[in-house]
Motif scaffolding. Structure first.
Motif, PDB file in Angstrom:
ATOM      1  N   VAL A 136       0.844  -1.194   0.000  1.00 28.77           N
ATOM      2  CA  VAL A 136       0.000   0.000   0.000  1.00 28.77           C
ATOM      3  C   VAL A 136       0.879   1.244   0.000  1.00 28.77           C
ATOM      4  N   LYS A 137       0.491   2.246  -0.770  1.00 31.34           N
ATOM      5  CA  LYS A 137       1.176   3.536  -0.718  1.00 31.34           C
ATOM      6  C   LYS A 137       0.696   4.240   0.542  1.00 31.34           C
ATOM      7  N   MET A 138       1.615   4.561   1.448  1.00 35.11           N
ATOM      8  CA  MET A 138       1.228   4.966   2.789  1.00 35.11           C
ATOM      9  C   MET A 138       0.346   6.211   2.814  1.00 35.11           C
ATOM     10  N   THR A 139       0.738   7.239   2.093  1.00 37.64           N
ATOM     11  CA  THR A 139      -0.047   8.469   2.119  1.00 37.64           C
ATOM     12  C   THR A 139      -0.033   9.118   0.754  1.00 37.64           C
ATOM     13  N   MET A 140      -1.100   9.805   0.445  1.00 39.01           N
ATOM     14  CA  MET A 140      -1.094  10.742  -0.664  1.00 39.01           C
ATOM     15  C   MET A 140      -0.844  12.116  -0.051  1.00 39.01           C
ATOM     16  N   THR A 141      -0.355  13.050  -0.840  1.00 35.17           N
ATOM     17  CA  THR A 141       0.037  14.331  -0.269  1.00 35.17           C
ATOM     18  C   THR A 141      -0.385  15.487  -1.167  1.00 35.17           C
ATOM     19  N   ASN A 142      -0.605  16.617  -0.534  1.00 33.62           N
ATOM     20  CA  ASN A 142      -0.859  17.857  -1.274  1.00 33.62           C
ATOM     21  C   ASN A 142       0.337  18.797  -1.174  1.00 33.62           C
ATOM     22  N   THR A 143       1.497  18.251  -0.767  1.00 39.35           N
ATOM     23  CA  THR A 143       2.687  19.066  -0.659  1.00 39.35           C
ATOM     24  C   THR A 143       3.053  19.641  -2.026  1.00 39.35           C
ATOM     25  N   PRO A 144       3.276  20.942  -2.126  1.00 35.19           N
ATOM     26  CA  PRO A 144       3.617  21.542  -3.413  1.00 35.19           C
ATOM     27  C   PRO A 144       4.857  20.898  -4.031  1.00 35.19           C
ATOM     28  N   ASN A 145       4.800  20.722  -5.340  1.00 34.28           N
ATOM     29  CA  ASN A 145       5.934  20.246  -6.133  1.00 34.28           C
ATOM     30  C   ASN A 145       6.307  18.796  -5.904  1.00 34.28           C
ATOM     31  N   VAL A 146       5.428  18.007  -5.267  1.00 32.39           N
ATOM     32  CA  VAL A 146       5.727  16.595  -5.037  1.00 32.39           C
ATOM     33  C   VAL A 146       4.752  15.741  -5.852  1.00 32.39           C
ATOM     34  N   PRO A 147       5.164  15.259  -7.035  1.00 37.02           N
ATOM     35  CA  PRO A 147       4.278  14.409  -7.829  1.00 37.02           C
ATOM     36  C   PRO A 147       4.116  13.038  -7.181  1.00 37.02           C
ATOM     37  N   GLN A 148       3.038  12.358  -7.541  1.00 35.85           N
ATOM     38  CA  GLN A 148       2.772  11.039  -6.992  1.00 35.85           C
ATOM     39  C   GLN A 148       2.463  10.066  -8.128  1.00 35.85           C
ATOM     40  N   LEU A 149       3.044   8.866  -8.015  1.00 31.32           N
ATOM     41  CA  LEU A 149       2.830   7.817  -9.003  1.00 31.32           C
ATOM     42  C   LEU A 149       2.403   6.560  -8.266  1.00 31.32           C
ATOM     43  N   PHE A 150       1.302   5.938  -8.710  1.00 29.54           N
ATOM     44  CA  PHE A 150       0.836   4.746  -8.015  1.00 29.54           C
ATOM     45  C   PHE A 150      -0.041   3.909  -8.940  1.00 29.54           C
ATOM     46  N   ALA A 151      -0.138   2.639  -8.578  1.00 30.20           N
ATOM     47  CA  ALA A 151      -1.118   1.763  -9.215  1.00 30.20           C
ATOM     48  C   ALA A 151      -2.338   1.708  -8.314  1.00 30.20           C
ATOM     49  N   ARG A 152      -3.478   1.451  -8.901  1.00 27.19           N
ATOM     50  CA  ARG A 152      -4.684   1.317  -8.089  1.00 27.19           C
ATOM     51  C   ARG A 152      -5.264  -0.073  -8.301  1.00 27.19           C
TER      52      ARG A 152
END
Length: 459
Positions: free
Chosen positions: A347-363
């Motif tokens: 599991v991806k531990m957290t999603m974030t709204n931190t500026p400039n931090v992209p997120q990549l994940f499978a669902r």
């Protein structure tokens, strides 16, 4: 010279040579007389002469013979190694570290038998770039620390529990029941345990003092993990553990580690990354057992081409902007199931709204994944990619194969790029999650270039 000692505990006694009146020549001392005035059993250990000797290690220092320091400080860039048959005794000891993945100050070769601190021992841990109020910061400790009176600023100012800081520890059994896994903590901090701290004020680096009477060196490089078998597969088995040693090292299974610069969790493969002294991480355990650190100098495995064909294909996919890179790990095998498997999916531990931090994940399995184990069919596997952009702008997708696979980027089930040949640039809108896909195939599938009109199995 007469000294009072406290019974039923070890006493550190220092006697200045000037206390012996009339003695001017210490070059040929052959006898030291100790008179047991109270006629009780006493035990003596580590009797030695020393001069005031202070050492700050900023690079590398090897101890090759028995040695003693009045004070020893290992900075974030320093490394001290105790060689075989050498003994190191220190009055006051400080080791400095920055929490996270990487390499920082460390003491190698220290055991219960060859390293001793007879005074105070501290670890200075930098918890993040901006340890501001209302922000929780992750850490662990390499030796026992009293949470109520053993935490300081680096200038020696003692911090007050529940006033200057508050601490929580992690409970996987609570998480397994679908609840918040953190509880307020006020006891002694235990080496190799995952803690989080919030602070009152702007404090980046904290000084943790070893509890008096405890050992400065861990008995081993392990921490207990539990399966916590209730709950869903994605919720059970989670443990908050940490590096219990005085050296950086890697972990023999996949972990989730907080990046103190971005306050996002990153996934790291087994034995792939070093973690500094004071770094905690999340591990999902399929059974009860131990988390083991491989201390120091672990090398990052590369996905170099292999000569033989296997029934397993592996790939890393990266989403990057100018500031940060996130990654997704993909494993495809013939025996992969259509269910979440602890130790193979993560599991991806957290999603974030931190500026400039992209997120990549499978669902999959109704959750976001940073590591996915997917079925392999006819020497190919397809995984849907979710790309989250915190700000609008240009991003790049790239990939790395383990063996001779080719990794294609898909959009609407059509090949748009060969990621094993070069990275792919994409413009993403702020706050949106774009869905792409990757197809992993045994090479060669396309002789040269990219066939933009090719289609592939449905995602």
């Amino acid at each position: 010279v007469t000294k009072e000692i406290i019974g039923v505990q070890w006493n550190a006694i220092e006697i200045p040579l000037t206390a012996y009146e009339g003695v001017t020549d210490w070059s040929n001392v052959t006898q030291l007389k100790i008179d047991n005035i109270k006629e009780q059993n006493i035990w003596l250990n580590n009797i030695y002469f020393y001069k005031e000797l202070h050492q700050e290690v900023t690079e590398s220092l090897e101890i090759t013979e028995d040695y003693a320091y009045t004070s020893l400080t290992i900075t974030e860039d320093g490394k001290v190694t105790i060689s075989n048959d050498a003994t190191l005794i220190v009055k006051d000891f400080v080791i400095q570290s920055t929490m996270g993945a990487g390499e920082s100050g460390q003491l190698l070769g220290a055991t219960l038998d060859n390293f001793d601190v007879i005074g105070d021992a501290y670890i200075d841990i930098t918890l993040g770039k901006d340890a501001a109020a209302d922000q929780w910061h992750a850490f662990t400790v390499p030796f026992p620390v009293n949470a109520l009176n053993g935490i300081y600023k680096t200038d020696g100012t003692k911090l007050r529990n529940e006033v200057d800081y508050a601490i929580m520890d992690y409970h996987g059994d609570i998480r397994a029941n679908g609840q918040f896994g953190w509880k307020k903590y006020r006891g002694d901090l235990v080496p190799g345990t995952f803690y989080i701290m919030t602070v009152n004020g702007d404090i980046k680096t904290f000084r943790f003092k070893k509890t008096d009477g405890s050992s400065v060196v861990a008995a081993n490089n392990k921490a207990l993990v539990a399966h916590n078998g209730s709950g869903t597969d994605t919720d059970k088995g989670w443990n908050g553990v940490g590096n219990p040693t005085l050296a950086y090292g890697s972990v023999a299974q996949a972990v989730q580690v907080l990046n103190p610069e971005t306050y996002t969790y990153e996934t790291h493969e087994a034995n792939a990354t070093n973690f500094t002294v004071g770094t905690p991480f999340f591990i999902q355990a399929a059974s009860n057992g131990n988390m083991t650190m491989a201390v120091a100098d672990a090398s990052k495995p590369s996905y170099a081409p292999a000569r033989q064909q296997t029934t397993e294909m592996k790939a890393k996919v990266y989403l990057s902007n100018d500031n940060y890179t996130d990654r997704l790990y993909i494993t495809a095998t013939d025996d992969a199931t259509a269910t979440y498997e602890i130790g193979k999916d993560l599991v991806k531990m957290t999603m974030t709204n931190t500026p400039n931090v992209p997120q990549l994940f499978a669902r999959a399995y109704n959750t976001e994944l940073s590591m996915i184990h997917t079925p392999l069919s006819n020497n190919e596997a397809v995984v849907a990619l979710n790309l989250y952009a915190p700000t609008a702008g240009e991003y790049t997708l790239s990939a790395e194969a383990q063996n001779d696979e080719t990794i294609y980027l898909l959009k609407d089930n059509t090949i748009v790029w060969d990621l094993t040949a070069s990275e792919y640039t994409i413009d993403l809108s702020q706050g949106n999650t774009e869905v792409y896909g990757v197809a992993i195939k045994r090479a060669p599938q396309v002789e040269t270039g990219v066939d933009n009109g090719a289609t592939i199995q449905t995602l």
